[in-house]
Design an enzyme around this catalytic site. Sequence first.
Site, PDB file in Angstrom:
ATOM      1  N   CYS A  96      -6.377   0.288   7.131  1.00 30.56           N
ATOM      2  CA  CYS A  96      -4.893  -0.621   7.086  1.00 30.56           C
ATOM      3  C   CYS A  96      -4.145  -0.389   8.544  1.00 30.56           C
ATOM      4  O   CYS A  96      -3.500   0.452   8.649  1.00 30.56           O
ATOM      5  CB  CYS A  96      -3.856  -0.002   6.011  1.00 30.56           C
ATOM      6  SG  CYS A  96      -2.448  -0.984   5.724  1.00 30.56           S
ATOM      7  N   GLY A  97      -4.215  -1.625   9.283  1.00 27.05           N
ATOM      8  CA  GLY A  97      -3.936  -1.521  10.372  1.00 27.05           C
ATOM      9  C   GLY A  97      -2.381  -1.570  10.809  1.00 27.05           C
ATOM     10  O   GLY A  97      -1.724  -0.635  11.266  1.00 27.05           O
ATOM     11  N   ASN A  98      -1.736  -2.050   9.869  1.00 25.06           N
ATOM     12  CA  ASN A  98      -0.077  -2.350   9.905  1.00 25.06           C
ATOM     13  C   ASN A  98       0.401  -1.093   9.222  1.00 25.06           C
ATOM     14  O   ASN A  98       1.343  -0.344   9.760  1.00 25.06           O
ATOM     15  CB  ASN A  98       0.386  -3.676   9.207  1.00 25.06           C
ATOM     16  CG  ASN A  98       0.323  -4.669  10.038  1.00 25.06           C
ATOM     17  OD1 ASN A  98       0.528  -4.649  11.131  1.00 25.06           O
ATOM     18  ND2 ASN A  98       0.154  -5.863   9.400  1.00 25.06           N
ATOM     19  N   GLY A 129      -3.071  -6.017   9.269  1.00 29.89           N
ATOM     20  CA  GLY A 129      -3.567  -5.746  10.522  1.00 29.89           C
ATOM     21  C   GLY A 129      -5.187  -5.593  10.645  1.00 29.89           C
ATOM     22  O   GLY A 129      -5.463  -6.401  11.701  1.00 29.89           O
ATOM     23  N   SER A 130      -5.877  -5.124   9.679  1.00 29.60           N
ATOM     24  CA  SER A 130      -7.262  -5.023  10.036  1.00 29.60           C
ATOM     25  C   SER A 130      -7.817  -6.481   9.656  1.00 29.60           C
ATOM     26  O   SER A 130      -8.762  -6.992  10.573  1.00 29.60           O
ATOM     27  CB  SER A 130      -8.024  -4.324   8.919  1.00 29.60           C
ATOM     28  OG  SER A 130      -7.630  -4.696   7.670  1.00 29.60           O
ATOM     29  N   GLY A 131      -7.077  -7.464   8.867  1.00 33.65           N
ATOM     30  CA  GLY A 131      -7.537  -8.935   8.677  1.00 33.65           C
ATOM     31  C   GLY A 131      -7.235  -9.701   9.917  1.00 33.65           C
ATOM     32  O   GLY A 131      -8.130 -10.444  10.369  1.00 33.65           O
ATOM     33  N   HIS A 142     -14.153  -7.600   5.176  1.00 28.48           N
ATOM     34  CA  HIS A 142     -13.464  -8.925   5.529  1.00 28.48           C
ATOM     35  C   HIS A 142     -14.467 -10.060   5.491  1.00 28.48           C
ATOM     36  O   HIS A 142     -15.477 -10.116   5.937  1.00 28.48           O
ATOM     37  CB  HIS A 142     -12.633  -8.843   6.863  1.00 28.48           C
ATOM     38  CG  HIS A 142     -11.570  -7.732   7.141  1.00 28.48           C
ATOM     39  ND1 HIS A 142     -10.280  -8.003   6.299  1.00 28.48           N
ATOM     40  CD2 HIS A 142     -11.664  -6.349   7.246  1.00 28.48           C
ATOM     41  CE1 HIS A 142      -9.761  -7.206   6.666  1.00 28.48           C
ATOM     42  NE2 HIS A 142     -10.407  -5.868   6.930  1.00 28.48           N
ATOM     43  N   GLN A 189       0.777  -1.371  -0.027  1.00 30.35           N
ATOM     44  CA  GLN A 189      -0.198  -0.061  -0.024  1.00 30.35           C
ATOM     45  C   GLN A 189       0.969   1.316   0.086  1.00 30.35           C
ATOM     46  O   GLN A 189       1.922   1.168   0.525  1.00 30.35           O
ATOM     47  CB  GLN A 189      -0.884   0.091   1.199  1.00 30.35           C
ATOM     48  CG  GLN A 189      -2.301  -0.770   1.120  1.00 30.35           C
ATOM     49  CD  GLN A 189      -2.047  -2.097   1.864  1.00 30.35           C
ATOM     50  OE1 GLN A 189      -1.042  -2.355   2.265  1.00 30.35           O
ATOM     51  NE2 GLN A 189      -2.975  -3.049   1.267  1.00 30.35           N
ATOM     52  N   ASN A 213     -12.870  -1.837   6.637  1.00 28.11           N
ATOM     53  CA  ASN A 213     -13.047  -2.313   5.404  1.00 28.11           C
ATOM     54  C   ASN A 213     -13.628  -3.698   5.444  1.00 28.11           C
ATOM     55  O   ASN A 213     -13.760  -4.309   6.414  1.00 28.11           O
ATOM     56  CB  ASN A 213     -11.636  -2.231   4.614  1.00 28.11           C
ATOM     57  CG  ASN A 213     -10.654  -2.955   5.434  1.00 28.11           C
ATOM     58  OD1 ASN A 213     -10.908  -3.476   6.659  1.00 28.11           O
ATOM     59  ND2 ASN A 213      -9.552  -2.869   5.129  1.00 28.11           N
ATOM     60  N   ASN A 225     -11.471  -8.519   1.434  1.00 30.98           N
ATOM     61  CA  ASN A 225     -10.243  -9.149   2.015  1.00 30.98           C
ATOM     62  C   ASN A 225     -10.690 -10.534   2.609  1.00 30.98           C
ATOM     63  O   ASN A 225     -11.832 -10.581   3.226  1.00 30.98           O
ATOM     64  CB  ASN A 225      -9.631  -8.408   3.168  1.00 30.98           C
ATOM     65  CG  ASN A 225      -9.319  -7.044   2.962  1.00 30.98           C
ATOM     66  OD1 ASN A 225      -8.199  -6.846   2.342  1.00 30.98           O
ATOM     67  ND2 ASN A 225     -10.326  -5.881   3.418  1.00 30.98           N
ATOM     68  N   ARG A 279      -7.712  -7.309  -0.390  1.00 29.93           N
ATOM     69  CA  ARG A 279      -8.458  -6.714  -1.637  1.00 29.93           C
ATOM     70  C   ARG A 279      -7.528  -5.792  -2.159  1.00 29.93           C
ATOM     71  O   ARG A 279      -6.752  -4.750  -1.782  1.00 29.93           O
ATOM     72  CB  ARG A 279      -9.674  -5.838  -0.999  1.00 29.93           C
ATOM     73  CG  ARG A 279     -10.359  -5.016  -2.024  1.00 29.93           C
ATOM     74  CD  ARG A 279     -11.771  -4.570  -1.228  1.00 29.93           C
ATOM     75  NE  ARG A 279     -11.319  -3.748  -0.405  1.00 29.93           N
ATOM     76  CZ  ARG A 279     -12.205  -2.654   0.076  1.00 29.93           C
ATOM     77  NH1 ARG A 279     -13.181  -2.586  -0.065  1.00 29.93           N
ATOM     78  NH2 ARG A 279     -11.702  -1.883   1.066  1.00 29.93           N
TER      79      ARG A 279
END
Length: 261
Positions: A65-67, A206-208, A144, A37, A142, A178, A197
């Site tokens: 985007c957590g990470n 991260g969000s995943g 998942h 990203q 987002n 995702n 995604r």
Amino acid sequence: GLGNDFIIFDNMEDLIVHDTSFIQKISNRRLGIGCDQVLIIEDTMKSHNFKLTMYNSNGSETGACGNGTRCVADYLMKRDNLNSLNIESISGNLPCTKIDNVVTVNMGEPKFDWIDIPLASEQNTQKVLLDEFEAFCLSIGNPHAVVFMQNLDELESLDLNAVGPRLEKNINFPEFTNIEFACVLEDKTIRMRVWERGVGVTTACGSGACATLVAASKLNKSSKANKIVLDGGVLFIEWLNNGTVTLSGETEKVYEGIIGD
């Protein structure tokens, strides 16, 4: 962030870096720098409060985007000598803190209603049929879809490049999704692999990881605080009593530079 790699622009002079073709080229691992990203820090001179715009490598804007947020927070904290700050995204405000080398971001509250994920039609979001798989769907800023596999061998042998593209664009997902594949290990931690995604297979998400912990907790497969073991390393996820989810882990700066004309 655990091999989940990002290009971060400190947009101090409001440069024109939001162009889709530019994003795609610089994200290309052969024609550009290469990344999962592209993250653009806006209003960069505001103390303790920053705006972040995030793009996938295909040029599409992403909502969470957590990470990447952790990496941006680490950069800004080192730049401005901070231990905490707030990052504004299109998914809401993301408070960030740092203790030693571990950066934590609060990703907010997960959403479970079909229209908030979003899904194409009203249905049981905990049992969404995706071809040969059954998924627990939710939003962490987002969309998942979390698929729990029977065992570790089944998870590790899964060809993500074969199943990821068709599940991402399944008819159930008007904005695509995702895909996380996971299983609970013998020590009760969770092993997860991910198809992101607009990106593809990545070593971490991260969000995943947050979505997977929440889904596992809702299905009584995990406690509300657990380690998620990804290809790139380990993240610690906690679903707090106030309903929000935090994501913690280490970050690593690779290099910095200036792009000329």
